[in-house]
Design a protein around this motif. Sequence first.
Motif, PDB file in Angstrom:
ATOM      1  N   LEU A  87      -7.814 -10.015   8.825  1.00 51.42           N
ATOM      2  CA  LEU A  87      -7.033  -9.298   8.792  1.00 51.42           C
ATOM      3  C   LEU A  87      -6.441  -9.057   7.642  1.00 51.42           C
ATOM      4  O   LEU A  87      -6.303  -7.924   7.215  1.00 51.42           O
ATOM      5  CB  LEU A  87      -6.082  -9.491   9.640  1.00 51.42           C
ATOM      6  CG  LEU A  87      -4.848  -9.047   9.671  1.00 51.42           C
ATOM      7  CD1 LEU A  87      -4.519  -7.577  10.561  1.00 51.42           C
ATOM      8  CD2 LEU A  87      -3.267  -9.664  10.549  1.00 51.42           C
ATOM      9  N   ARG A 101      -7.144  -3.232   2.463  1.00 57.41           N
ATOM     10  CA  ARG A 101      -8.778  -1.607   1.810  1.00 57.41           C
ATOM     11  C   ARG A 101      -7.448  -0.138   2.148  1.00 57.41           C
ATOM     12  O   ARG A 101      -6.813  -0.321   3.078  1.00 57.41           O
ATOM     13  CB  ARG A 101      -9.187  -1.704   2.274  1.00 57.41           C
ATOM     14  CG  ARG A 101     -10.081  -2.681   2.012  1.00 57.41           C
ATOM     15  CD  ARG A 101     -11.906  -2.979   2.133  1.00 57.41           C
ATOM     16  NE  ARG A 101     -12.144  -4.152   1.502  1.00 57.41           N
ATOM     17  CZ  ARG A 101     -12.440  -5.259   2.123  1.00 57.41           C
ATOM     18  NH1 ARG A 101     -12.378  -5.264   2.716  1.00 57.41           N
ATOM     19  NH2 ARG A 101     -12.819  -6.128   1.063  1.00 57.41           N
ATOM     20  N   PRO A 102      -7.802   0.581   1.406  1.00 55.09           N
ATOM     21  CA  PRO A 102      -7.396   1.557   1.888  1.00 55.09           C
ATOM     22  C   PRO A 102      -7.650   2.458   2.966  1.00 55.09           C
ATOM     23  O   PRO A 102      -8.431   1.591   3.730  1.00 55.09           O
ATOM     24  CB  PRO A 102      -7.983   3.040   1.073  1.00 55.09           C
ATOM     25  CG  PRO A 102      -9.147   1.997   0.396  1.00 55.09           C
ATOM     26  CD  PRO A 102      -8.930   1.050   0.463  1.00 55.09           C
ATOM     27  N   ALA A 103      -7.297   2.932   4.084  1.00 54.06           N
ATOM     28  CA  ALA A 103      -7.308   3.316   6.199  1.00 54.06           C
ATOM     29  C   ALA A 103      -6.790   4.600   5.887  1.00 54.06           C
ATOM     30  O   ALA A 103      -6.147   5.409   4.950  1.00 54.06           O
ATOM     31  CB  ALA A 103      -6.451   2.317   6.164  1.00 54.06           C
ATOM     32  N   ARG A 152      -3.616   5.360   4.657  1.00 52.39           N
ATOM     33  CA  ARG A 152      -2.840   3.823   3.757  1.00 52.39           C
ATOM     34  C   ARG A 152      -3.243   4.101   2.683  1.00 52.39           C
ATOM     35  O   ARG A 152      -4.978   3.917   1.899  1.00 52.39           O
ATOM     36  CB  ARG A 152      -2.703   2.855   4.036  1.00 52.39           C
ATOM     37  CG  ARG A 152      -2.245   2.583   5.495  1.00 52.39           C
ATOM     38  CD  ARG A 152      -0.886   2.192   5.785  1.00 52.39           C
ATOM     39  NE  ARG A 152       0.284   2.466   6.898  1.00 52.39           N
ATOM     40  CZ  ARG A 152       1.321   2.616   7.040  1.00 52.39           C
ATOM     41  NH1 ARG A 152       2.024   2.006   6.340  1.00 52.39           N
ATOM     42  NH2 ARG A 152       1.624   3.037   8.600  1.00 52.39           N
ATOM     43  N   ARG A 165       0.329  -1.231  -0.195  1.00 50.20           N
ATOM     44  CA  ARG A 165      -0.110   0.245  -0.187  1.00 50.20           C
ATOM     45  C   ARG A 165       1.184   1.522  -0.034  1.00 50.20           C
ATOM     46  O   ARG A 165       2.110   1.139   0.426  1.00 50.20           O
ATOM     47  CB  ARG A 165      -0.820   0.138   1.510  1.00 50.20           C
ATOM     48  CG  ARG A 165      -1.847  -1.132   1.388  1.00 50.20           C
ATOM     49  CD  ARG A 165      -2.866  -0.679   1.987  1.00 50.20           C
ATOM     50  NE  ARG A 165      -2.721  -0.943   3.156  1.00 50.20           N
ATOM     51  CZ  ARG A 165      -3.555  -0.870   4.492  1.00 50.20           C
ATOM     52  NH1 ARG A 165      -4.861  -0.741   4.410  1.00 50.20           N
ATOM     53  NH2 ARG A 165      -3.052  -1.162   6.006  1.00 50.20           N
ATOM     54  N   LEU A 175       0.989  -6.376   0.447  1.00 47.07           N
ATOM     55  CA  LEU A 175       1.146  -6.250   2.047  1.00 47.07           C
ATOM     56  C   LEU A 175       0.382  -5.102   2.615  1.00 47.07           C
ATOM     57  O   LEU A 175       0.563  -4.286   1.906  1.00 47.07           O
ATOM     58  CB  LEU A 175       3.300  -5.986   1.822  1.00 47.07           C
ATOM     59  CG  LEU A 175       3.995  -5.783   3.171  1.00 47.07           C
ATOM     60  CD1 LEU A 175       3.848  -7.179   3.879  1.00 47.07           C
ATOM     61  CD2 LEU A 175       5.695  -4.896   3.072  1.00 47.07           C
ATOM     62  N   GLY A 176       0.725  -5.347   3.726  1.00 47.77           N
ATOM     63  CA  GLY A 176      -0.448  -4.576   4.125  1.00 47.77           C
ATOM     64  C   GLY A 176       0.328  -2.938   4.861  1.00 47.77           C
ATOM     65  O   GLY A 176      -0.147  -1.604   4.940  1.00 47.77           O
ATOM     66  N   GLY A 177       1.365  -2.819   4.840  1.00 45.59           N
ATOM     67  CA  GLY A 177       2.526  -1.511   4.935  1.00 45.59           C
ATOM     68  C   GLY A 177       3.121  -1.467   3.749  1.00 45.59           C
ATOM     69  O   GLY A 177       2.661  -1.617   2.636  1.00 45.59           O
ATOM     70  N   GLN A 210      -8.325  -6.780   5.465  1.00 47.88           N
ATOM     71  CA  GLN A 210      -8.963  -5.573   6.121  1.00 47.88           C
ATOM     72  C   GLN A 210      -7.578  -4.669   5.146  1.00 47.88           C
ATOM     73  O   GLN A 210      -7.957  -3.653   5.360  1.00 47.88           O
ATOM     74  CB  GLN A 210      -9.077  -5.534   7.998  1.00 47.88           C
ATOM     75  CG  GLN A 210     -10.823  -6.090   7.820  1.00 47.88           C
ATOM     76  CD  GLN A 210     -11.195  -4.851   7.527  1.00 47.88           C
ATOM     77  OE1 GLN A 210     -12.405  -5.911   6.491  1.00 47.88           O
ATOM     78  NE2 GLN A 210     -11.453  -3.588   8.175  1.00 47.88           N
ATOM     79  N   VAL A 211      -6.300  -4.873   6.123  1.00 48.62           N
ATOM     80  CA  VAL A 211      -5.049  -4.502   5.551  1.00 48.62           C
ATOM     81  C   VAL A 211      -4.736  -4.199   3.712  1.00 48.62           C
ATOM     82  O   VAL A 211      -3.924  -3.652   3.527  1.00 48.62           O
ATOM     83  CB  VAL A 211      -4.028  -5.067   6.077  1.00 48.62           C
ATOM     84  CG1 VAL A 211      -4.196  -4.766   7.944  1.00 48.62           C
ATOM     85  CG2 VAL A 211      -2.793  -6.447   5.914  1.00 48.62           C
TER      86      VAL A 211
END
Lengths: 515, 515
Positions: B331, B337-339, B369, B239, B452-454, B334-335
């Motif tokens: 999880l 998606r935009p945050a 994110r 992201r 990757l969420g990060g 969820q990560v």
Amino acid sequence: MFALVLALFMSPQQPAAAAQPDTSLRARVATWRAAREVPIVEELTALLSIPNVARDSVNIRRNAALIVSMLERRGATARVLESPSSPPAVYGELLTPGATRTVVFYSHYDGQPVDSARWATAPWKVVLRDGPLTAGAKEIPFPAAGGRFDPEWRIYARSASDDKSPIVAMLTALDALKALGVARSVNLKFFFAGEEDAGSEHLGDMLRRHADLLKADLWLFGDGPVHQSRKPKISFGVRGVMGVQLTVYGPARPLHSGHYGNWAPNPNVMLAHLIASMRDEEGRILIDNFYDDVLQFSPAQRAALDAMPAVDDQIKANLLLGRTEGTGEPLAAQVSRPALNVSGISGGRTGDAAANVIVPEATAYFDFRLVPDQRPERVRSLLEAHLVERGYHVVHEDPDSATRRAHPRIIKVTGDAGYPAMSTALDLPVSRAVIRAAEATLGEPVVVEPPLGGSLPLYMFKEVLGVPLIMVPIVNHDNNQHAENENLRIRNLWDGIELYAGLVAKLGRMWGPVQ
Amino acid sequence: MFALVLALFMSPQQPAAAAQPDTSLRARVATWRAAREVPIVEELTALLSIPNVARDSVNIRRNAALIVSMLERRGATARVLESPSSPPAVYGELLTPGATRTVVFYSHYDGQPVDSARWATAPWKVVLRDGPLTAGAKEIPFPAAGGRFDPEWRIYARSASDDKSPIVAMLTALDALKALGVARSVNLKFFFAGEEDAGSEHLGDMLRRHADLLKADLWLFGDGPVHQSRKPKISFGVRGVMGVQLTVYGPARPLHSGHYGNWAPNPNVMLAHLIASMRDEEGRILIDNFYDDVLQFSPAQRAALDAMPAVDDQIKANLLLGRTEGTGEPLAAQVSRPALNVSGISGGRTGDAAANVIVPEATAYFDFRLVPDQRPERVRSLLEAHLVERGYHVVHEDPDSATRRAHPRIIKVTGDAGYPAMSTALDLPVSRAVIRAAEATLGEPVVVEPPLGGSLPLYMFKEVLGVPLIMVPIVNHDNNQHAENENLRIRNLWDGIELYAGLVAKLGRMWGPVQ
């Protein structure tokens, strides 16, 4: 001015004629005082020189002993009143032949703890300055015997304003009346508290123990400052207050926001939604039934609020505000209503220390300001119902691991017990009498403040003793009370002596007959 | 497992037969490695012993020189690449006769700055422990020549995981293939960055200057950790991220909440309403048009998310969570998606330092994110439109007195420029080939992570070089990267050598014909 407004709400059976200002007494007191300014200030200086933090029991009792002797010097019977583990209160009594009403005059001789490092001069070293320190005023010597004080000079010391000078002003007023041969119009009692600035923990016990002795028709509080406009002010109540802290919980440890955000509950977001659900941006409290117990302003209160000096624009400019909360009502009306003031929020870090984390918890601290007839315990219960309604499991200690696992949303509610508001109706005969006596004495309208925005536990006097309370402050608003460099503007001491002398001389006569 | 899932989305013209696992290569590499574990780790130790903070230009160049020589030892042509004011990148090239595809292998040799006081042993002193320090593992001597390592032992040093061990794993994989007489299936290039952990400020310039040299069909990123379940993982994107700080303003100085609350605007309340207006408690962002540019998950991405190992319950228990945000999705979804993650809020004080004041300002820090095709500059403009819509005057510096007076609501918006997401489609032939080659090598399914969420600025490689990127991490997830006591679990190094050897040997053959 206020007497005029008030007249609109007077019922026909009340004494109809407003008192004509008779300022001859004020002028005579001023002339009398001008000849003895130095000894008056010396008596105040002697009292201010004794340290007066409530927990300093040795010095507290030295203060009390001095005040007992000051009362006795005026012919009052005086002694200390005890309550276990409490600093003593000083009690005095001065009966007036023929008087049918008894007034207790309240002040407190203890003061706030000091942070000496922040004071320009030591807190209990009494210093005279040729103006306010904030304007760069210099220390000057006290005038020699027979000398005069410029009324804009200021005395610097802890409790110079809060709250030893009202004691000296009241006792000096008695001296003036005696010297001028003016009769007192009421019986007088004095109650000078010794732990107000330490939280008045033993006050209830003190009042209950000595309730018979303290019986009266009115308590006059010589506490707090006059109006910001420097006009004299009489206040008829205070709001109650209750401090609350809320903590909401997320993950047990800080998490990388990229890897866990949007999945691990975000306490900062939870807290924001919670605050938004409790209060709108105009001050309106959104908790169900919160306003149920709120009394509307009486017509007299409404009229008094409308008559208060317009200070909003000046304060807005001073504070660099582009708007105020509410529906356009002035400051005095806004702070007469119940409030939810969020004074602290914290969760994670901002600025240079910011990091992309989901934090374990977020906290908000706020105070509820309460008005009649709200009770703190009822407000706390409405708050907790609101939290439950929003899905929170309410705890009052840190939740343990099992609790955190068991509940989708947990909130810790802590805070203090708080206390309710105190209000004295403006249209009581005694309220009208005090306003009239003050205006008659001063020859100018006084600012009538239905309640003070701030809070003091005055409800206790009303609840324990069942007596009306009215605040007749005398000190300058810019006195730095509770902080460093507390001070008293000399002019306010002179005005205070004149006001108190006038109240003692005129109040009984303006009260109307005992029913 | 994933190959099966993916097969559902394969179009008929693609090679239909999934590769049969052939783990003989892995076994042969393991046998080869077992006979020379000490020299393999010695090469890593030598590299880890050189301090590698990007601004330490002398040591950075010592690292680069050593890596050049390590590449040359494998028969690669190698040199440093320069960009003005930047630490050098190390470039290497190893052509493969007959290969039609070129793969760049990326890692970075610089590391995060260290806070030595927090390390159990000095960051660049390479230490072996008989397990994780968090479990109390003790320092042990390195095995003597010919010795073996227990695969659960760990090497402690800065960059042991992030990101020097992938360099050694890749080069050792080349040694293994050569020794075993296994042909490489692709041309290889190497790009080892020297300032990733310092923010990659010069990366764009570096890539543009050397774009011709860096031409390739694929970049494989040896960066980041494997899945929390310790299963191998391949990631197809990251992201984007943008940090934003908002400050709202109340009175110019702190005010007594009793005397001014409900009248002076309360910044903590303003901030709460603002946050609540921007994001709900389930992660949904409420800013108008925020989702306009968000691409939906492709069927392949959706299938990959569904196939990811179930770790939610275990992580929830570990974090003491009673709920998660969102609509029940795991999880990983969820990560993806935009945050909007609010990581810090501050305004006034809470706890023992709480005071009943209206504070002058309140601040929130958060990260957005971002996912394809969101752009940070567009998101910032939507955010500012949202603020304007809510009545705020937006500034980017501290507002002066005139500005504060002139606007009812003022908000300062600061933060960083941010960068967009990078995503590689799962159903590209190259994506399928990498998954198949990895699964064929390892004999087990790999976890396919759509993004990757990060966040990492990988978009730059794609935008400058127009090439697909895929992440093939090897290090343990519990490696403490970026923090003190960074470490590498030995087993992950061995697995990494086997994975990289298999990719080099098989990838070209599974890629399908050049179109």
